[in-house]
Design a protein around this motif. Structure first.
Motif, PDB file in Angstrom:
ATOM      1  N   THR A 199      11.289  -1.258  -5.221  1.00  0.00           N
ATOM      2  CA  THR A 199      10.856  -2.124  -4.114  1.00  0.00           C
ATOM      3  C   THR A 199      10.160  -1.319  -3.025  1.00  0.00           C
ATOM      4  N   PHE A 200      10.608  -0.061  -2.832  1.00  0.00           N
ATOM      5  CA  PHE A 200       9.956   0.802  -1.838  1.00  0.00           C
ATOM      6  C   PHE A 200       8.533   1.109  -2.276  1.00  0.00           C
ATOM      7  N   LEU A 201       8.358   1.415  -3.563  1.00  0.00           N
ATOM      8  CA  LEU A 201       7.029   1.745  -4.066  1.00  0.00           C
ATOM      9  C   LEU A 201       6.076   0.578  -3.920  1.00  0.00           C
ATOM     10  N   THR A 202       6.532  -0.618  -4.252  1.00  0.00           N
ATOM     11  CA  THR A 202       5.646  -1.782  -4.149  1.00  0.00           C
ATOM     12  C   THR A 202       5.349  -2.127  -2.687  1.00  0.00           C
ATOM     13  N   SER A 203       6.276  -1.822  -1.789  1.00  0.00           N
ATOM     14  CA  SER A 203       6.053  -2.139  -0.370  1.00  0.00           C
ATOM     15  C   SER A 203       5.025  -1.215   0.270  1.00  0.00           C
ATOM     16  N   VAL A 204       5.048   0.088  -0.099  1.00  0.00           N
ATOM     17  CA  VAL A 204       4.115   1.025   0.533  1.00  0.00           C
ATOM     18  C   VAL A 204       2.794   1.123  -0.214  1.00  0.00           C
ATOM     19  N   ALA A 205       2.746   0.644  -1.464  1.00  0.00           N
ATOM     20  CA  ALA A 205       1.506   0.729  -2.242  1.00  0.00           C
ATOM     21  C   ALA A 205       1.133  -0.624  -2.831  1.00  0.00           C
ATOM     22  N   GLY A 206       1.493  -1.669  -2.117  1.00  0.00           N
ATOM     23  CA  GLY A 206       1.181  -3.017  -2.578  1.00  0.00           C
ATOM     24  C   GLY A 206      -0.219  -3.441  -2.189  1.00  0.00           C
ATOM     25  N   PRO A 207      -0.601  -4.656  -2.548  1.00  0.00           N
ATOM     26  CA  PRO A 207      -1.975  -5.118  -2.320  1.00  0.00           C
ATOM     27  C   PRO A 207      -2.355  -5.257  -0.854  1.00  0.00           C
ATOM     28  N   ASP A 208      -1.371  -5.345   0.059  1.00  0.00           N
ATOM     29  CA  ASP A 208      -1.684  -5.518   1.477  1.00  0.00           C
ATOM     30  C   ASP A 208      -1.969  -4.196   2.190  1.00  0.00           C
ATOM     31  N   ASN A 209      -1.773  -3.078   1.529  1.00  0.00           N
ATOM     32  CA  ASN A 209      -1.964  -1.763   2.141  1.00  0.00           C
ATOM     33  C   ASN A 209      -3.352  -1.242   1.790  1.00  0.00           C
ATOM     34  N   LEU A 210      -4.216  -1.040   2.819  1.00  0.00           N
ATOM     35  CA  LEU A 210      -5.572  -0.559   2.582  1.00  0.00           C
ATOM     36  C   LEU A 210      -5.588   0.844   1.986  1.00  0.00           C
ATOM     37  N   PHE A 211      -4.538   1.615   2.278  1.00  0.00           N
ATOM     38  CA  PHE A 211      -4.459   2.990   1.797  1.00  0.00           C
ATOM     39  C   PHE A 211      -3.525   3.090   0.594  1.00  0.00           C
ATOM     40  N   ALA A 212      -3.405   2.013  -0.154  1.00  0.00           N
ATOM     41  CA  ALA A 212      -2.435   1.961  -1.259  1.00  0.00           C
ATOM     42  C   ALA A 212      -2.696   3.034  -2.309  1.00  0.00           C
ATOM     43  N   VAL A 213      -3.955   3.268  -2.645  1.00  0.00           N
ATOM     44  CA  VAL A 213      -4.272   4.227  -3.714  1.00  0.00           C
ATOM     45  C   VAL A 213      -3.895   5.651  -3.320  1.00  0.00           C
ATOM     46  N   PRO A 214      -4.388   6.186  -2.177  1.00  0.00           N
ATOM     47  CA  PRO A 214      -3.978   7.551  -1.824  1.00  0.00           C
ATOM     48  C   PRO A 214      -2.483   7.679  -1.554  1.00  0.00           C
ATOM     49  N   VAL A 215      -1.864   6.633  -0.992  1.00  0.00           N
ATOM     50  CA  VAL A 215      -0.421   6.674  -0.754  1.00  0.00           C
ATOM     51  C   VAL A 215       0.328   6.750  -2.075  1.00  0.00           C
ATOM     52  N   ALA A 216      -0.088   5.949  -3.057  1.00  0.00           N
ATOM     53  CA  ALA A 216       0.558   5.968  -4.366  1.00  0.00           C
ATOM     54  C   ALA A 216       0.391   7.328  -5.039  1.00  0.00           C
ATOM     55  N   ALA A 217      -0.795   7.931  -4.902  1.00  0.00           N
ATOM     56  CA  ALA A 217      -1.036   9.253  -5.494  1.00  0.00           C
ATOM     57  C   ALA A 217      -0.102  10.294  -4.879  1.00  0.00           C
ATOM     58  N   LEU A 218       0.082  10.232  -3.566  1.00  0.00           N
ATOM     59  CA  LEU A 218       0.974  11.178  -2.881  1.00  0.00           C
ATOM     60  C   LEU A 218       2.431  10.953  -3.254  1.00  0.00           C
ATOM     61  N   ILE A 219       2.817   9.691  -3.385  1.00  0.00           N
ATOM     62  CA  ILE A 219       4.202   9.379  -3.765  1.00  0.00           C
ATOM     63  C   ILE A 219       4.501   9.891  -5.169  1.00  0.00           C
ATOM     64  N   GLY A 220       3.495   9.832  -6.040  1.00  0.00           N
ATOM     65  CA  GLY A 220       3.710  10.215  -7.429  1.00  0.00           C
ATOM     66  C   GLY A 220       4.109  11.664  -7.613  1.00  0.00           C
TER      67      GLY A 220
END
Length: 296
Positions: A199-220
């Protein structure tokens, strides 16, 4: 003891055993191949023009179904025989990200268009970044790790029975400088993997976050996730509301530059080269996250 801690301990144990077994298996096979083929023959095959060497390294990486951590003994073997740095860099980037198993799973879980888009982005990124790392002079930041020299690998082949012991000794010498960094990285990665909810991952890298792609890459990156197991997780995250772009950014970041791998890379790469490698994987992850949805 809470369920989170039990899950963390289980994850740590599973990953640690898996990595050690994979590492020794790959290192032993690599040592045998080096002894059978000879260092000069391997060096000559991997050499070539500016484009030929990284293409060979990327193809070799794509044909070897290793996770990022078991890629290291192969990389050390390539550096030991004097392979061009651009070929070794291309192999290091491509091996955990685009072998046939990964491409097949991507096709099954998503579809062939996603698979083709993923393969194109990762392969192109691998070639460009390996050439860039060499152009930036990163080769001088490779540490000279001592490995077993018993029975020089250009000596005549003595048969599998005679060659097995020196090959095993070389595998052990590959492992020694990486053992502690591996365990430290796996410990941290397992804790994060067991503690961070989807749920944390979807909240910070969901469709409403403009920076979802770079944030997801950093989280990975802190998450140790083999790509084969990450893809089903990615499908679940995609179904839970995470966009396709952030899903693949997360997968590429986690599979290409996980903490266990970075801990071991620090034993053979100096800090500047480790940092350059992380930046390279992040660039591939962000490019993949942005381009894959457009290609499909």
């Amino acid at each position: 003891m809470s369920e989170t801690w039990i899950e963390t301990i289980k994850t740590f144990g599973t990953i640690a055993v898996e990595l050690v077994l994979l590492f020794f298996a790959v290192a032993f096979i690599v040592a045998l191949l080096q002894r059978r083929l000879g260092e000069k023959r391997i060096q000559l095959w991997l050499a070539g023009g500016k484009m030929a060497a990284p293409l060979k390294g990327a193809v070799l990486g794509a044909l070897t179904p290793f996770c990022s951590c078991s890629t290291l003994p192969m990389l050390m073997g390539m550096l030991k025989v004097g392979a061009p740095f651009r070929a070794a860099a291309a192999f290091l980037i491509a091996s955990p990200l685009m072998n046939p198993i990964i491409l097949g799973i991507t096709w099954i879980l998503f579809d062939w268009k996603v698979m083709v888009g993923y393969a194109l982005v990762v392969f192109a990124g691998t070639i460009v970044l390996s050439l860039a790392l060499e152009a930036l002079g990163m080769e001088k930041y490779v540490r000279r790790v001592k490995v077993s020299a018993e029975g020089h690998s250009d000596a005549p082949w003595q048969g599998i029975k005679a060659e097995a012991r020196p090959a095993w000794d070389q595998a052990v010498s590959f492992f020694k400088p990486l053992a502690i960094p591996m365990l430290i990285g796996v410990s941290i990665g397992a804790f994060i993997y067991g503690a961070v909810p989807e749920t944390f991952l979807t909240s910070v890298a969901g469709p409403d976050n403009l920076f979802a792609v770079p944030v997801a890459a950093l989280i990975g990156i802190p998450l140790y996730i083999r790509t084969e197991s990450a893809l089903p997780i990615g499908l679940a995250l995609n179904s839970a509301g995470m966009g396709l772009g952030p899903v693949f950014a997360l997968i590429i970041g986690g599979a290409g530059a996980s903490l266990p791998e970075l801990s071991m890379l620090a034993a053979i790469f100096k800090p500047r080269l480790v940092g350059a490698y992380v930046a390279s994987i992040l660039a591939v992850a962000v490019a993949g996250g942005l381009l894959i949805p457009l290609l499909v």
